[in-house]
Design a protein around this motif. Structure first.
Motif, PDB file in Angstrom:
ATOM      1  N   VAL B 133     -39.789  33.868 -38.488  1.00  0.00           N
ATOM      2  CA  VAL B 133     -40.155  32.456 -38.380  1.00  0.00           C
ATOM      3  C   VAL B 133     -41.076  32.229 -37.200  1.00  0.00           C
ATOM      4  O   VAL B 133     -41.390  31.085 -36.851  1.00  0.00           O
ATOM      5  CB  VAL B 133     -38.900  31.548 -38.268  1.00  0.00           C
ATOM      6  CG1 VAL B 133     -38.149  31.555 -39.576  1.00  0.00           C
ATOM      7  CG2 VAL B 133     -38.005  31.985 -37.126  1.00  0.00           C
ATOM      8  N   GLY B 134     -41.509  33.316 -36.559  1.00  0.00           N
ATOM      9  CA  GLY B 134     -42.582  33.223 -35.571  1.00  0.00           C
ATOM     10  C   GLY B 134     -42.189  32.744 -34.192  1.00  0.00           C
ATOM     11  O   GLY B 134     -43.034  32.246 -33.445  1.00  0.00           O
ATOM     12  N   ILE B 135     -40.909  32.859 -33.808  1.00  0.00           N
ATOM     13  CA  ILE B 135     -40.544  32.408 -32.459  1.00  0.00           C
ATOM     14  C   ILE B 135     -39.714  33.462 -31.734  1.00  0.00           C
ATOM     15  O   ILE B 135     -38.791  33.144 -30.988  1.00  0.00           O
ATOM     16  CB  ILE B 135     -39.771  31.070 -32.491  1.00  0.00           C
ATOM     17  CG1 ILE B 135     -38.660  31.116 -33.535  1.00  0.00           C
ATOM     18  CG2 ILE B 135     -40.690  29.909 -32.752  1.00  0.00           C
ATOM     19  CD1 ILE B 135     -37.702  29.966 -33.421  1.00  0.00           C
ATOM     20  N   ARG B 136     -40.086  34.727 -31.914  1.00  0.00           N
ATOM     21  CA  ARG B 136     -39.341  35.789 -31.254  1.00  0.00           C
ATOM     22  C   ARG B 136     -39.369  35.623 -29.729  1.00  0.00           C
ATOM     23  O   ARG B 136     -38.398  35.909 -29.038  1.00  0.00           O
ATOM     24  CB  ARG B 136     -39.953  37.139 -31.624  1.00  0.00           C
ATOM     25  CG  ARG B 136     -39.141  38.284 -31.093  1.00  0.00           C
ATOM     26  CD  ARG B 136     -39.819  39.611 -31.387  1.00  0.00           C
ATOM     27  NE  ARG B 136     -39.005  40.659 -30.810  1.00  0.00           N
ATOM     28  CZ  ARG B 136     -38.632  41.739 -31.453  1.00  0.00           C
ATOM     29  NH1 ARG B 136     -39.015  41.949 -32.680  1.00  0.00           N
ATOM     30  NH2 ARG B 136     -37.885  42.636 -30.856  1.00  0.00           N
ATOM     31  N   ASP B 137     -40.508  35.115 -29.214  1.00  0.00           N
ATOM     32  CA  ASP B 137     -40.638  34.995 -27.753  1.00  0.00           C
ATOM     33  C   ASP B 137     -39.719  33.927 -27.176  1.00  0.00           C
ATOM     34  O   ASP B 137     -39.554  33.834 -25.976  1.00  0.00           O
ATOM     35  CB  ASP B 137     -42.099  34.683 -27.394  1.00  0.00           C
ATOM     36  CG  ASP B 137     -42.610  33.455 -28.137  1.00  0.00           C
ATOM     37  OD1 ASP B 137     -42.228  33.284 -29.315  1.00  0.00           O
ATOM     38  OD2 ASP B 137     -43.379  32.666 -27.557  1.00  0.00           O
ATOM     39  N   LYS B 138     -39.111  33.112 -28.024  1.00  0.00           N
ATOM     40  CA  LYS B 138     -38.241  32.040 -27.518  1.00  0.00           C
ATOM     41  C   LYS B 138     -36.777  32.464 -27.475  1.00  0.00           C
ATOM     42  O   LYS B 138     -35.901  31.649 -27.206  1.00  0.00           O
ATOM     43  CB  LYS B 138     -38.352  30.795 -28.411  1.00  0.00           C
ATOM     44  CG  LYS B 138     -39.751  30.245 -28.537  1.00  0.00           C
ATOM     45  CD  LYS B 138     -40.141  29.471 -27.300  1.00  0.00           C
ATOM     46  CE  LYS B 138     -41.524  28.866 -27.482  1.00  0.00           C
ATOM     47  NZ  LYS B 138     -42.078  28.390 -26.209  1.00  0.00           N
ATOM     48  N   ALA B 139     -36.496  33.736 -27.752  1.00  0.00           N
ATOM     49  CA  ALA B 139     -35.111  34.184 -27.931  1.00  0.00           C
ATOM     50  C   ALA B 139     -34.213  33.807 -26.762  1.00  0.00           C
ATOM     51  O   ALA B 139     -33.054  33.450 -26.948  1.00  0.00           O
ATOM     52  CB  ALA B 139     -35.078  35.687 -28.157  1.00  0.00           C
ATOM     53  N   ASP B 140     -34.752  33.866 -25.532  1.00  0.00           N
ATOM     54  CA  ASP B 140     -33.889  33.634 -24.378  1.00  0.00           C
ATOM     55  C   ASP B 140     -33.900  32.191 -23.899  1.00  0.00           C
ATOM     56  O   ASP B 140     -33.197  31.846 -22.964  1.00  0.00           O
ATOM     57  CB  ASP B 140     -34.309  34.567 -23.234  1.00  0.00           C
ATOM     58  CG  ASP B 140     -34.085  36.027 -23.627  1.00  0.00           C
ATOM     59  OD1 ASP B 140     -33.110  36.267 -24.356  1.00  0.00           O
ATOM     60  OD2 ASP B 140     -34.880  36.883 -23.222  1.00  0.00           O
ATOM     61  N   ASN B 141     -34.709  31.346 -24.545  1.00  0.00           N
ATOM     62  CA  ASN B 141     -34.720  29.938 -24.147  1.00  0.00           C
ATOM     63  C   ASN B 141     -33.448  29.237 -24.604  1.00  0.00           C
ATOM     64  O   ASN B 141     -32.799  29.646 -25.554  1.00  0.00           O
ATOM     65  CB  ASN B 141     -35.915  29.223 -24.783  1.00  0.00           C
ATOM     66  CG  ASN B 141     -37.214  29.646 -24.167  1.00  0.00           C
ATOM     67  OD1 ASN B 141     -37.476  30.831 -24.016  1.00  0.00           O
ATOM     68  ND2 ASN B 141     -38.027  28.667 -23.801  1.00  0.00           N
ATOM     69  N   ARG B 142     -33.147  28.156 -23.887  1.00  0.00           N
ATOM     70  CA  ARG B 142     -32.066  27.320 -24.378  1.00  0.00           C
ATOM     71  C   ARG B 142     -32.562  26.556 -25.595  1.00  0.00           C
ATOM     72  O   ARG B 142     -33.719  26.156 -25.651  1.00  0.00           O
ATOM     73  CB  ARG B 142     -31.646  26.330 -23.292  1.00  0.00           C
ATOM     74  CG  ARG B 142     -30.314  26.668 -22.679  1.00  0.00           C
ATOM     75  CD  ARG B 142     -30.033  25.763 -21.511  1.00  0.00           C
ATOM     76  NE  ARG B 142     -29.855  24.380 -21.933  1.00  0.00           N
ATOM     77  CZ  ARG B 142     -29.189  23.482 -21.191  1.00  0.00           C
ATOM     78  NH1 ARG B 142     -28.654  23.843 -20.045  1.00  0.00           N
ATOM     79  NH2 ARG B 142     -29.060  22.241 -21.594  1.00  0.00           N
ATOM     80  N   ALA B 143     -31.692  26.335 -26.562  1.00  0.00           N
ATOM     81  CA  ALA B 143     -32.126  25.736 -27.825  1.00  0.00           C
ATOM     82  C   ALA B 143     -32.753  24.368 -27.615  1.00  0.00           C
ATOM     83  O   ALA B 143     -33.715  24.011 -28.294  1.00  0.00           O
ATOM     84  CB  ALA B 143     -30.947  25.627 -28.785  1.00  0.00           C
TER      85      ALA B 143
END
Lengths: 623, 250
Positions: B133-143
């Protein structure tokens, strides 16, 4: 039309009715307040009583001068002679010393008691207070203070006083004029240190804050599970078949008995093996190696769509094995810790409390672990029991279900009723205990057997709401009793002192925080719960993944707030024997040492205000 | 194959949310569910994975009647049905990764998941889903640091973690702007076409229905009023579904 007319009538009669109602309310309020003032003995006479006013003024003035410091005081005395009664040789009314102090007494004799004597003098320390004392002839110990004085800016003294009823003598009698002033010390103020009251206050206020800390910590730990179980949104949908509920009861009992006994047995074994410390350490190391080996060579399978029953059972056995071994090591360490703590205590000096802490922890493990393990295994047993009970009912046909339900219900119900009966019997010590335990449990077994056989085995009973309601009611009862009352009970059990205070505050904290926590859980957003449930997560997983993250910040905020409240409570809990600052405060008040009491009151205010400020700061940061 | 037979839901306050609804969804279909707000779309979707207990009727899924399964069996059914929500329903304070991994809870043992220990394969899978879904770089962000469109993609990644055979999407784009809406619908379409996962999606806008749906069912006051191809919805049908006063806006 008819209804219209009625409405009109209604409107017409309303102003009168309203007036009457208001009048009645006024009369009611009048009577209420009249009676309330009478009952609470509010009056104007007592506050105007001059004697009471004088005493009160003294107390307030003492409170306004808290006893903070010890001063360096210098004294200088001068003796003058006076005759009582006015007989024989007159000794002269002027006295002078080489340092420049002169005193005139007029008259220099007192014939009867109650005569007024005027003492004037010069050459004293300016602006200094002092005392005039009388010494009887030949006896220097039995003195009596006659009056206190204060010199003016030039060091002049002018004081008159009434001679009290003093033993007459043919000898001249001695009066001592003593000046006292502060000198040296901190910046010339004469302060050379803190008073004893300050030292006690510091020690006790630390005790108070730590008392509150202990009560908050333990209370919080116990309030967290309560908070979840008393949350309506988590509990209201929990319904289970009868068989599941009562096999849960059976599982609880079996788990508790197993946990309790196995733990006791392990403790005994650990105690025997650690008689010799070296052997004990050796065994502990060997066991650690075994645990490591099991973890390394049989790694856990955490997931996998299809896992055979055998693999699951082996996994469970492995976990149990590790837990038991780990506990056994802890138990051995505990027995060694008791010995270690005792031997260290003598040699650590001021840090002896650390040695006592080792002993305390070790003893705690040996004393509490059977109960804790019993409860833990009981809960696991209840959970397993209800799960398998439910599965058994769901997987079998109706007839088998009925039979299972009947049997399980009979046994579980009998255990439940027997437990209640036994508790009542412990409380009231009945003459025929079997009338309260055996017979009712047999009756319950028969009734539940019949119910279980007759009813639809798949019917769900709202066990969640039962637990919720029971827990909520219990919390409300516990919360409605103030810690000051609990402390009286606990002081009987563990003695007067801070420990009783900790227990009292802990009980109250569990109930108060449990309620706050549960309300917080009830107010979370339902969306994540829905989403996590939809993934096929179990109830426990749903709580951990959807509920816990939402409630962590408010839980921390409430805990800090509660610590705040507990500090406040702990300042007064000593009044009833709960230790802390309140204990010494009430002692000082009873001894009429208001200046010392004042120090303690001020310290309470300072601590409460600063903690209030601190906790509100932290709370703001967290939310 | 999902078969819903005579499904009725009456809430405790007497509201009839679904009235005798029957339809079938063949495997691999992209089914659009339309209807006014309050017509019963959400209730219908939630009855299928039993977030809401149906009052009457049968739900057959892969030849099992699932309207009365309980306990372990219900969990097994649910874990094969992914769900996507209008308001995303992420756990705001948890990381994106944890949100995605929670899609795996139906497969992982309780103890391990409570301790936060997921198998290595699941971690890989989570990264792969986020990648998709194209957001692998956001894995460690808070939702809650993510934008609405990104949050919904996390929701899709979470559903993908379940290895679902069916995805229920409850107005997945109603809280998003039109551009994002097409992006999210595109992801759903891709999942539907490439993985062959059946999608059952309730929608507000007819242009979305006509662009993405293979088949449409329409609800009005809890009753099934239309079933057919998206292109069959002409103005007359439209008024049947949405009422006489409705005007087409999209």
């Amino acid at each position: 039309m008819a209804t219209n007319k009625e409405n009109n009538n209604d409107k017409k009669s309303r102003p009168l009715l309203r007036a009457l109602l208001i009048f009645a309310a006024f009369i009611g309020a009048f009577i209420l307040y009249a009676y309330a003032i009478d009952v609470t003995q509010i009056n104007f006479t007592e506050p105007q009583d001059p004697k009471r006013q004088e005493v009160t003024t003294r107390v307030i003035r003492a409170l306004a001068r808290p006893d903070f410091f010890v001063f360096n005081e210098e004294k200088r005395a001068m003796n003058v002679m006076i005759r009582i009664p006015c007989e024989g040789e007159v000794t002269g009314s002027q006295f002078a010393l080489s340092d420049g102090r002169t005193v005139t007494i007029s008259p220099n004799c007192a014939d009867t008691t109650q005569d007024t004597i005027v003492i004037t003098g010069s050459g004293f320390q300016p602006n200094t207070s002092g005392i005039i004392r009388w010494y009887p002839p030949g006896d220097t110990s039995a003195t009596r203070a006659l009056t206190s004085f204060r010199t003016d800016g030039e060091g002049n003294l002018n004081e008159d006083f009434t001679m009290p009823d003093i033993r007459p003598s043919e000898e001249p009698q001695r009066l001592e004029i003593e000046e006292k002033w502060k000198s040296g010390g901190f910046l010339g103020t004469g302060i050379i240190g803190f008073s004893e009251a300050v030292k006690i206050t510091v020690e006790k206020i630390i005790e108070t804050v730590l008392l509150a800390l202990m009560a908050t910590t333990v209370g919080t730990l116990l309030a967290i599970p309560v908070g979840f179980l008393a949350a309506r949104n988590l509990m209201e949908n929990i319904g289970l078949p009868l068989a599941a509920i009562l096999s849960g009861v059976i599982g609880l009992l079996i788990g508790f008995v197993l946990g309790d006994n196995i733990t006791k047995w392990l403790l005994d074994l650990a105690s025997t093996l650690t008689n010799n410390t070296l052997t004990g350490l050796g065994i502990a190391v060997v066991l650690l190696i075994i645990i490591g080996a099991v973890l390394k060579f049989a790694p856990a399978k955490l997931s996998g769509e299809e896992r055979s029953r055998l693999a699951t059972s082996i996994e469970w056995l492995r976990v149990m094995f590790i837990i038991i071994l780990a506990f056994f090591i802890i138990a051995m360490l505990a027995y060694m810790g008791i010995v270690l703590g005792k031997s260290l205590e003598g040699s650590l000096g001021w840090a002896a409390f650390l040695a006592r802490f080792i002993s305390f922890l070790s003893e705690g493990i040996t004393v509490l672990s059977p109960i804790v393990m019993g409860l833990l295994l009981g809960l696991i047993g209840a959970s397993l029991g209800s799960t398998y009970g439910q599965e058994a009912i769901l997987r079998t046909n109706v007839t088998t279900g009925r039979i299972i339900t009947g049997i399980v219900s009979a046994i579980g119900g009998a255990i439940f009723v027997y437990g209640i009966g036994a508790a009542l019997n412990w409380l009231y010590q009945f003459d025929n205990p079997e009338r309260w335990t055996t017979y009712p449990s047999l009756v319950a077994a028969v009734i539940l057997l019949v119910v279980g056989l007759a009813a639809n085995p798949k019917r769900q009973y709202p066990i969640g709401m039962v637990i919720y309601t029971a827990l909520r009611s219990l919390l409300n009862i516990i919360r409605s009793i103030e810690p000051l009352i609990y402390v009286i009970v606990f002081a009987v059990w563990v003695g007067i002192g801070p420990f009783a205070g900790v227990l009292a505050l802990t009980i109250h904290t569990i109930a108060a925080l449990g309620k706050l926590y549960s309300e917080q859980v009830e107010s979370i957003s339902e969306g994540p719960i829905e989403a996590i449930t939809a993934t096929g997560a179990s109830r426990v997983q749903t709580v951990v993944y959807a509920v816990v993250p939402q409630v962590v910040p408010p839980f921390i905020a409430f805990t800090l707030y509660r610590w705040d409240i507990n500090v406040r409570f702990s300042t007064v809990i000593g009044f009833a024997g709960g230790g802390g600052i309140g204990f010494v405060l009430v002692q000082n008040i009873n001894l009429l040492k208001y200046r010392q009491a004042s120090v303690m009151m001020i310290s309470i205010a300072v601590v409460v205000i600063s903690l209030d400020y601190l906790s509100s700061k932290i709370r703001k940061r967290i939310i | 194959m999902l078969r819903v037979k005579n499904l009725t839901k009456v809430y405790e306050d007497g509201t009839v949310a679904l009235r005798n609804v029957s339809f079938e969804v063949p495997d691999g279909q992209f089914l659009a569910v339309v209807g006014l707000s309050g017509s019963g779309k959400s209730t219908l979707l939630r009855c299928i994975n039993r977030l809401i207990e149906p009052t009457e009727g049968e739900i057959w899924w892969n030849d099992i009647e699932i309207s009365h399964v309980e306990g372990e069996e219900l969990r097994r059914v649910r874990r094969k049905i992914g769900m996507i929500f209008q308001h995303f329903n992420l756990v705001d304070r948890s990381s994106v990764m944890r949100n995605v991994l929670s899609g795996r809870l139906g497969y992982v043992g309780t103890l391990a998941s409570v301790l936060g220990r997921f198998p290595h394969d699941d971690m890989e899978k989570a990264y792969a889903s986020l990648d998709r879904v194209g957001i692998r770089d956001k894995a460690d962000n808070r939702a809650d640091e993510l934008s609405g469109g990104q949050q919904q993609r996390v929701g899709i990644a979470r559903a993908l973690m379940q290895d679902p055979e069916l995805i229920l999407a409850d107005e997945p784009v109603a809280s998003l702007d039109p551009v994002l809406a097409h992006s999210i619908m595109g992801h759903l379409q891709q999942i539907n076409r490439e993985d062959g996962i059946t999608v059952m999606c309730s929608l507000h806008f007819l242009d979305l229905v006509q662009q993405y749906g293979d088949w449409v069912i329409a609800l009005n006051e809890g009753e099934l009023v239309f079933e057919g191809l998206p292109s069959d919805i002409d103005d007359a049908r439209f008024k049947e579904i949405y009422g006489k006063d409705a005007v087409r806006i999209g």
